[in-house]
Motif scaffolding. Structure first.
Motif, PDB file in Angstrom:
ATOM      1  N   LYS A 297     -36.428 -25.094   2.669  1.00 42.47           N
ATOM      2  CA  LYS A 297     -35.056 -25.602   2.667  1.00 42.47           C
ATOM      3  C   LYS A 297     -35.067 -26.881   3.502  1.00 42.47           C
ATOM      4  O   LYS A 297     -35.614 -26.885   4.615  1.00 42.47           O
TER       5      LYS A 297
ATOM      6  N   SER B 276     -32.221 -25.462  -5.722  1.00 39.74           N
ATOM      7  CA  SER B 276     -30.803 -25.463  -5.347  1.00 39.74           C
ATOM      8  C   SER B 276     -29.989 -26.120  -6.458  1.00 39.74           C
ATOM      9  O   SER B 276     -30.489 -26.976  -7.191  1.00 39.74           O
TER      10      SER B 276
ATOM     11  N   GLU C 214     -25.204 -27.633  -3.769  1.00 43.98           N
ATOM     12  CA  GLU C 214     -25.644 -26.840  -2.611  1.00 43.98           C
ATOM     13  C   GLU C 214     -26.415 -27.652  -1.577  1.00 43.98           C
ATOM     14  O   GLU C 214     -27.218 -28.511  -1.929  1.00 43.98           O
TER      15      GLU C 214
ATOM     16  N   GLU D  15     -33.259 -26.938  -1.817  1.00 45.04           N
ATOM     17  CA  GLU D  15     -34.210 -25.823  -1.809  1.00 45.04           C
ATOM     18  C   GLU D  15     -35.268 -26.040  -2.883  1.00 45.04           C
ATOM     19  O   GLU D  15     -34.956 -26.422  -4.009  1.00 45.04           O
TER      20      GLU D  15
END
Ligand SMILES: Cc1cc2nc3c(=O)[nH]c(=O)nc-3n(C[C@H](O)[C@H](O)[C@H](O)COP(=O)(O)OP(=O)(O)OC[C@H]3O[C@@H](n4cnc5c(N)ncnc54)[C@H](O)[C@@H]3O)c2cc1C
Length: 247
Positions: free
Chosen positions: A23, A56, A60, A64
């Motif tokens: 992340k 992701s 968001e 990710e």
């Protein structure tokens, strides 16, 4: 103009030996689900960069990404060792055409991914565009072992949110795992067990198919789909098969 931004690692989740999620906080421009970013590290004084699909969704944060350490792979093994707070270079803007804008309208969308090739589909499935464009969405995840079958919580969340419109089938090639099909995805296309398990038929009239990940799986599946009357989707000649090879 593209630019290298300095991102910061927020979390590095090691799912098992070699499979991990990063992340990353990075101030990149808006991207489209299905696209990839080039990520890079300075290794021995040189910038080593490779493309990685966003897992992701575009709305968001943090960003990710889902990784597998390639055997003797230079960047994937270096990324595996990153700690929270470490710097990672992210190329801005994102790139790629493995997006729903490139996929013609149809009733069903089949998303077939091996290993970390499930990432762009998890991004796509969490956009409203996917649910506005298709009636039924099918996600297939092909892995080697049960320990590689990650992101099941996110998949369960999609099931709860979308009910019968969302169908998931896992494939595990090296182990028998309850609820999954043992073997490779192309074999299940060939013998009809895939359509039986999912409860939908693959046809040029009703199906669009996106495939991502291992080039052997992609090639074998594409050959079988072509034998069933589906054709490669090209900008100059729309068809039903859209692919992204990871190597
Ligand atoms: C558009 C695109 C998106 C990609 N997205 C992802 C992603 O989301 N997650 C991801 O893990 N990888 C992804 N890749 C692959 C990634 O870019 C690198 O190739 C991979 O991480 C290996 O880099 P490396 O420097 O460690 O290996 P290198 O030292 O460059 O060695 C490359 C060799 O590793 C093998 N290899 C490459 N990728 C994989 C893999 N995923 N699994 C097993 N073996 C592999 C191949 O044999 C390849 O020849 C993507 C590739 C493309 C083209």
């Amino acid at each position: 103009m593209s630019d290298w931004l300095e991102g910061k690692v927020v979390e590095n989740i090691h799912w098992n030996d070699g499979l991990y999620t990063l992340k990353i906080d990075a101030d990149i421009s808006p991207f489209t689900a299905g696209q990839f970013a080039s990520l890079a590290l300075m290794i021995d004084g040189e910038r080593v960069a490779r493309p990685y699909s966003f897992l992701s969704a575009p709305h968001e944060k943090p960003l990710e990404f889902f990784f597998y350490t390639a055997d003797k792979g230079v960047l994937s093994n270096a990324l595996y060792a990153l700690q929270p707070g470490d710097t990672i270079l992210v190329k801005n803007p994102a790139n790629g055409f493995f997006t729903l804008d490139e996929v013609p309208q149809s009733r069903d969308l089949w998303m077939i991914g091996t290993g970390t090739g499930i990432a762009p589909f998890l991004s796509i499935l969490r956009t409203t565009q996917a649910w506005e464009k298709f009636k039924n969405l099918v996600l297939l995840q092909g892995v080697r072992t049960n320990a590689d079958l990650q992101y099941q919580d996110m998949i369960q969340g999609l099931r709860e949110e979308h009910g019968e419109r969302f169908r998931f089938q896992g494939f595990v090639s090296r182990e028998a795992v309850e609820g999954t099909i043992q073997g490779r995805i192309p074999a299940a296309i060939e013998d009809g067990s895939l359509e039986e398990a999912v409860g939908l038929e693959l046809s040029p009239e009703n199906s669009q198919v996106m495939l991502c990940g291992n080039p052997d799986m992609v090639k074998d599946a594409v050959d079988l789909l072509k034998a069933r009357g589906l054709a490669k989707n090209l900008r100059r000649k729309p068809g039903q098969i859209t692919t992204e090879n990871y190597w």
